[in-house]
Design a protein around this motif. Sequence first.
Motif, PDB file in Angstrom:
ATOM      1  N   ASN A 166       1.002  -1.265  -0.117  1.00 19.14           N
ATOM      2  CA  ASN A 166      -0.072   0.027  -0.049  1.00 19.14           C
ATOM      3  C   ASN A 166       0.765   1.295  -0.029  1.00 19.14           C
ATOM      4  OD1 ASN A 166      -2.484  -1.349   0.116  1.00 19.14           O
ATOM      5  ND2 ASN A 166      -1.980  -1.999   2.311  1.00 19.14           N
ATOM      6  N   LEU A 167       2.273   1.046  -0.292  1.00 15.38           N
ATOM      7  CA  LEU A 167       3.085   2.336  -0.290  1.00 15.38           C
ATOM      8  C   LEU A 167       2.898   2.985  -1.720  1.00 15.38           C
ATOM      9  CD1 LEU A 167       6.237   0.972   1.197  1.00 15.38           C
ATOM     10  CD2 LEU A 167       4.528   2.235   2.422  1.00 15.38           C
ATOM     11  N   THR A 168       2.950   4.431  -1.568  1.00 13.43           N
ATOM     12  CA  THR A 168       3.227   4.945  -3.029  1.00 13.43           C
ATOM     13  C   THR A 168       4.554   5.158  -3.193  1.00 13.43           C
ATOM     14  OG1 THR A 168       3.350   7.313  -1.881  1.00 13.43           O
ATOM     15  CG2 THR A 168       1.306   6.557  -2.372  1.00 13.43           C
ATOM     16  N   LEU A 169       4.915   5.407  -4.656  1.00 16.67           N
ATOM     17  CA  LEU A 169       6.189   5.561  -5.037  1.00 16.67           C
ATOM     18  C   LEU A 169       7.121   6.327  -4.078  1.00 16.67           C
ATOM     19  CD1 LEU A 169       5.992   5.747  -8.797  1.00 16.67           C
ATOM     20  CD2 LEU A 169       6.998   3.987  -7.548  1.00 16.67           C
ATOM     21  N   ASP A 170       6.572   7.667  -3.530  1.00 16.68           N
ATOM     22  CA  ASP A 170       7.197   8.707  -2.700  1.00 16.68           C
ATOM     23  C   ASP A 170       7.578   8.101  -1.466  1.00 16.68           C
ATOM     24  OD1 ASP A 170       7.357  10.827  -4.712  1.00 16.68           O
ATOM     25  OD2 ASP A 170       5.144  10.947  -4.569  1.00 16.68           O
ATOM     26  N   GLU A 171       6.469   7.250  -0.948  1.00 17.33           N
ATOM     27  CA  GLU A 171       6.732   6.666   0.230  1.00 17.33           C
ATOM     28  C   GLU A 171       7.710   5.488   0.255  1.00 17.33           C
ATOM     29  OE1 GLU A 171       2.276   7.191   2.158  1.00 17.33           O
ATOM     30  OE2 GLU A 171       2.795   5.602   0.950  1.00 17.33           O
ATOM     31  N   ALA A 172       7.815   4.814  -0.798  1.00 16.79           N
ATOM     32  CA  ALA A 172       8.769   3.655  -0.935  1.00 16.79           C
ATOM     33  C   ALA A 172      10.268   4.383  -0.878  1.00 16.79           C
ATOM     34  CB  ALA A 172       8.522   2.768  -2.080  1.00 16.79           C
ATOM     35  N   ALA A 173      10.218   5.312  -1.848  1.00 19.87           N
ATOM     36  CA  ALA A 173      11.408   5.768  -2.238  1.00 19.87           C
ATOM     37  C   ALA A 173      12.138   6.599  -0.822  1.00 19.87           C
ATOM     38  CB  ALA A 173      11.508   6.872  -3.101  1.00 19.87           C
ATOM     39  N   ALA A 174      11.269   7.182  -0.089  1.00 21.24           N
ATOM     40  CA  ALA A 174      11.697   7.739   1.132  1.00 21.24           C
ATOM     41  C   ALA A 174      12.127   6.896   2.265  1.00 21.24           C
ATOM     42  CB  ALA A 174      10.503   8.510   1.873  1.00 21.24           C
ATOM     43  N   ARG A 175      11.636   5.747   2.081  1.00 22.65           N
ATOM     44  CA  ARG A 175      12.098   4.550   3.197  1.00 22.65           C
ATOM     45  C   ARG A 175      13.457   4.087   2.912  1.00 22.65           C
ATOM     46  NH1 ARG A 175       8.249   2.154   6.530  1.00 22.65           N
ATOM     47  NH2 ARG A 175       6.223   3.187   6.473  1.00 22.65           N
ATOM     48  N   MET A 176      13.667   4.182   1.401  1.00 20.02           N
ATOM     49  CA  MET A 176      14.964   3.559   1.185  1.00 20.02           C
ATOM     50  C   MET A 176      15.957   4.521   1.048  1.00 20.02           C
ATOM     51  SD  MET A 176      14.053   1.125  -1.900  1.00 20.02           S
ATOM     52  CE  MET A 176      13.021   2.068  -3.033  1.00 20.02           C
ATOM     53  N   ARG A 177      15.832   5.761   1.045  1.00 18.56           N
ATOM     54  CA  ARG A 177      16.817   6.726   1.318  1.00 18.56           C
ATOM     55  C   ARG A 177      17.358   7.066   2.774  1.00 18.56           C
ATOM     56  NH1 ARG A 177      13.246  10.233  -2.226  1.00 18.56           N
ATOM     57  NH2 ARG A 177      13.897   9.969  -4.395  1.00 18.56           N
ATOM     58  N   GLY A 178      18.461   7.816   2.801  1.00 18.04           N
ATOM     59  CA  GLY A 178      18.965   7.900   4.247  1.00 18.04           C
ATOM     60  C   GLY A 178      20.480   8.249   4.229  1.00 18.04           C
ATOM     61  N   PRO A 179      20.706   8.387   5.473  1.00 16.87           N
ATOM     62  CA  PRO A 179      22.198   9.073   5.469  1.00 16.87           C
ATOM     63  C   PRO A 179      23.412   7.943   4.963  1.00 16.87           C
ATOM     64  CG  PRO A 179      21.052   9.120   7.600  1.00 16.87           C
ATOM     65  CD  PRO A 179      20.283   8.170   6.779  1.00 16.87           C
ATOM     66  N   ILE A 180      24.442   8.436   4.217  1.00 19.97           N
ATOM     67  CA  ILE A 180      25.362   7.726   3.856  1.00 19.97           C
ATOM     68  C   ILE A 180      26.193   6.748   5.046  1.00 19.97           C
ATOM     69  CG2 ILE A 180      27.981   7.626   3.220  1.00 19.97           C
ATOM     70  CD1 ILE A 180      27.065  10.266   1.695  1.00 19.97           C
ATOM     71  N   GLY A 181      26.291   5.509   4.800  1.00 18.25           N
ATOM     72  CA  GLY A 181      26.420   4.570   6.093  1.00 18.25           C
ATOM     73  C   GLY A 181      25.676   3.709   6.447  1.00 18.25           C
ATOM     74  N   SER A 182      24.267   4.241   6.496  1.00 15.23           N
ATOM     75  CA  SER A 182      23.197   3.586   7.223  1.00 15.23           C
ATOM     76  C   SER A 182      22.695   2.456   6.547  1.00 15.23           C
ATOM     77  CB  SER A 182      22.099   4.573   7.457  1.00 15.23           C
ATOM     78  OG  SER A 182      21.350   5.048   6.334  1.00 15.23           O
ATOM     79  N   VAL A 183      21.891   1.480   7.089  1.00 15.11           N
ATOM     80  CA  VAL A 183      21.640   0.107   6.643  1.00 15.11           C
ATOM     81  C   VAL A 183      20.159   0.073   6.377  1.00 15.11           C
ATOM     82  CG1 VAL A 183      21.627  -2.208   6.876  1.00 15.11           C
ATOM     83  CG2 VAL A 183      23.766  -1.008   7.544  1.00 15.11           C
ATOM     84  N   VAL A 184      19.880  -0.651   5.524  1.00 17.70           N
ATOM     85  CA  VAL A 184      18.264  -0.647   4.838  1.00 17.70           C
ATOM     86  C   VAL A 184      18.361  -2.228   4.489  1.00 17.70           C
ATOM     87  CG1 VAL A 184      18.522   0.264   2.653  1.00 17.70           C
ATOM     88  CG2 VAL A 184      16.184   0.010   3.720  1.00 17.70           C
ATOM     89  N   SER A 185      17.204  -2.989   4.773  1.00 13.31           N
ATOM     90  CA  SER A 185      17.001  -4.283   4.360  1.00 13.31           C
ATOM     91  C   SER A 185      15.640  -4.405   3.252  1.00 13.31           C
ATOM     92  CB  SER A 185      16.760  -5.431   5.591  1.00 13.31           C
ATOM     93  OG  SER A 185      15.498  -5.042   5.964  1.00 13.31           O
ATOM     94  N   LEU A 186      15.903  -4.875   1.948  1.00 15.84           N
ATOM     95  CA  LEU A 186      14.932  -5.214   1.114  1.00 15.84           C
ATOM     96  C   LEU A 186      14.553  -6.651   0.972  1.00 15.84           C
ATOM     97  CD1 LEU A 186      15.891  -2.705  -1.780  1.00 15.84           C
ATOM     98  CD2 LEU A 186      14.857  -2.068   0.191  1.00 15.84           C
ATOM     99  N   VAL A 187      13.439  -6.828   0.942  1.00 16.17           N
ATOM    100  CA  VAL A 187      13.013  -8.297   0.442  1.00 16.17           C
ATOM    101  C   VAL A 187      12.687  -8.040  -0.990  1.00 16.17           C
ATOM    102  CG1 VAL A 187      11.392 -10.246   0.861  1.00 16.17           C
ATOM    103  CG2 VAL A 187      12.161  -8.943   2.846  1.00 16.17           C
ATOM    104  N   ILE A 188      13.329  -9.214  -1.847  1.00 18.46           N
ATOM    105  CA  ILE A 188      13.226  -9.088  -3.096  1.00 18.46           C
ATOM    106  C   ILE A 188      12.571 -10.085  -3.639  1.00 18.46           C
ATOM    107  CG2 ILE A 188      14.378  -8.666  -5.568  1.00 18.46           C
ATOM    108  CD1 ILE A 188      14.461  -6.228  -4.073  1.00 18.46           C
ATOM    109  N   GLY A 189      11.575 -10.163  -4.663  1.00 18.00           N
ATOM    110  CA  GLY A 189      11.098 -11.207  -5.160  1.00 18.00           C
ATOM    111  C   GLY A 189      11.342 -11.258  -6.754  1.00 18.00           C
ATOM    112  N   ARG A 190      11.762 -12.291  -7.210  1.00 19.94           N
ATOM    113  CA  ARG A 190      12.316 -12.556  -8.772  1.00 19.94           C
ATOM    114  C   ARG A 190      11.710 -13.656  -9.193  1.00 19.94           C
ATOM    115  NH1 ARG A 190      18.309 -12.152  -9.223  1.00 19.94           N
ATOM    116  NH2 ARG A 190      18.069 -10.014  -8.291  1.00 19.94           N
ATOM    117  N   GLU A 191      11.049 -13.469 -10.532  1.00 23.76           N
ATOM    118  CA  GLU A 191      10.596 -14.722 -11.148  1.00 23.76           C
ATOM    119  C   GLU A 191      11.219 -15.964 -11.169  1.00 23.76           C
ATOM    120  OE1 GLU A 191       8.256 -15.626 -15.494  1.00 23.76           O
ATOM    121  OE2 GLU A 191       9.181 -13.511 -15.136  1.00 23.76           O
TER     122      GLU A 191
END
Length: 417
Positions: A166-191
């Motif tokens: 239910n995230l908009t593009l801007d909300e998703a982008a905002a969650r992935m951005r952040g300060p240099i050196g900080s960590v973010v986890s993504l769960v990726i689905g691939r065919e």
Amino acid sequence: MEFMNKQVFRFVFSLFLVFGLVFGLVFGSLIPPAIALTQEQKLVFEVWRIVNRSYLDDTFNNQDWRAVRQDALRKPPANDQAAYTAIRNMLASLDDPFTRFLDPEQYRSLQVNTSGELTGVGLQIALNSQTGALEVITPIEGSPADKAGIQPHDRILKIEGFPTDNLTLDEAAARMRGPIGSVVSLVIGRESESEKEIILVRDRIELNPVIAELRLSPQRKPIGYLRLTQFNANAAMELAHAISQLETKGAAAYILDLRNNPGGLLQAGVEVAREWLDSGTVVYTVNRQGIQGSFEAFGPALTQNPLVILVNQGTASASEILAGALQDNGRAQLVGETTFGKGLIQSLFELSNGSGVAVTIAKYETPNHRDINKLGIKPDIVIPQPPISREQIGTDADQQYQAAVELLNKNFVVAGS
């Protein structure tokens, strides 16, 4: 006689008083008293007024836009977040994903992105028009996402454990951005593969949108290969510099790769088109009054050498403006797949509290007056392309690139004969 006039006057005056009292009692309750709006209500009203004045569709998606305002202002929002929710709900009634509200952080991030500088993981993303899933258009070369092996068409299922449904593009982008050196986890689905969690360390993303290289055709003719990844503030200047260098090196023809280029700044697309044209219309714009404006090329072009443009389903917005301009003016042939089909123009408005709103204010038409919104631009030569890795772009595995080279080879043969 004078006495009679006074009596008549008193009688009529009394009638006016009685009528005024009745009118006030009956109708006064229907007119709400003027009250001071709260700061949160003022923000909601500010967005409503911008859309009311500027939005492309003067039916506002076939609804009473004044009634929408009344509903939004009926209950004063308790705080900024409640106001933001009210604004987003109001804009959602337009059923236009490109007209959207940006909170102060999202607004600043968008400004930074189009300026040519960014910190984050380096992903260009979109919502799949059929499934609504958050998908990768392409990772930015050399970015943390690119180095981690994230590929075009990968689905981003979770960001920091938060589902993206239910995230908009801007909300998703905002969650992935952040300060240099900080960590973010993504769960990726691939065919055909199971879900996979990828841990990324945010970094400064270099946004030079141009990749340039001189290559040789099978006839040993030098071809300038240019890949343009987005239309930010640096695009026209960087591309002009790359063309100048390739001309100096003796390029006899060009391939401009716009595949998976999601667009960006309208003006950047226009300026890049002008670099290839001596004259002619680049694009027409049409607002809700039907008034047409146009952007023209005034030359001279940076090169007269033959040009082939590579496009696919990820070629969108400003990329389509460029491709349509050069195709309609007979300056280039297009090879690949039908483009995305975003023919709408947004303007970004800054609001009083530092947030912003992007509003669809016009649509564009190609020089031949093609309205490509939701239709896309069909290439001169249609070549489907099975998925390939970034390393395979521009190689023997890249069927669209090979078709472009073959088309230029035919031009070389004709020119030589």
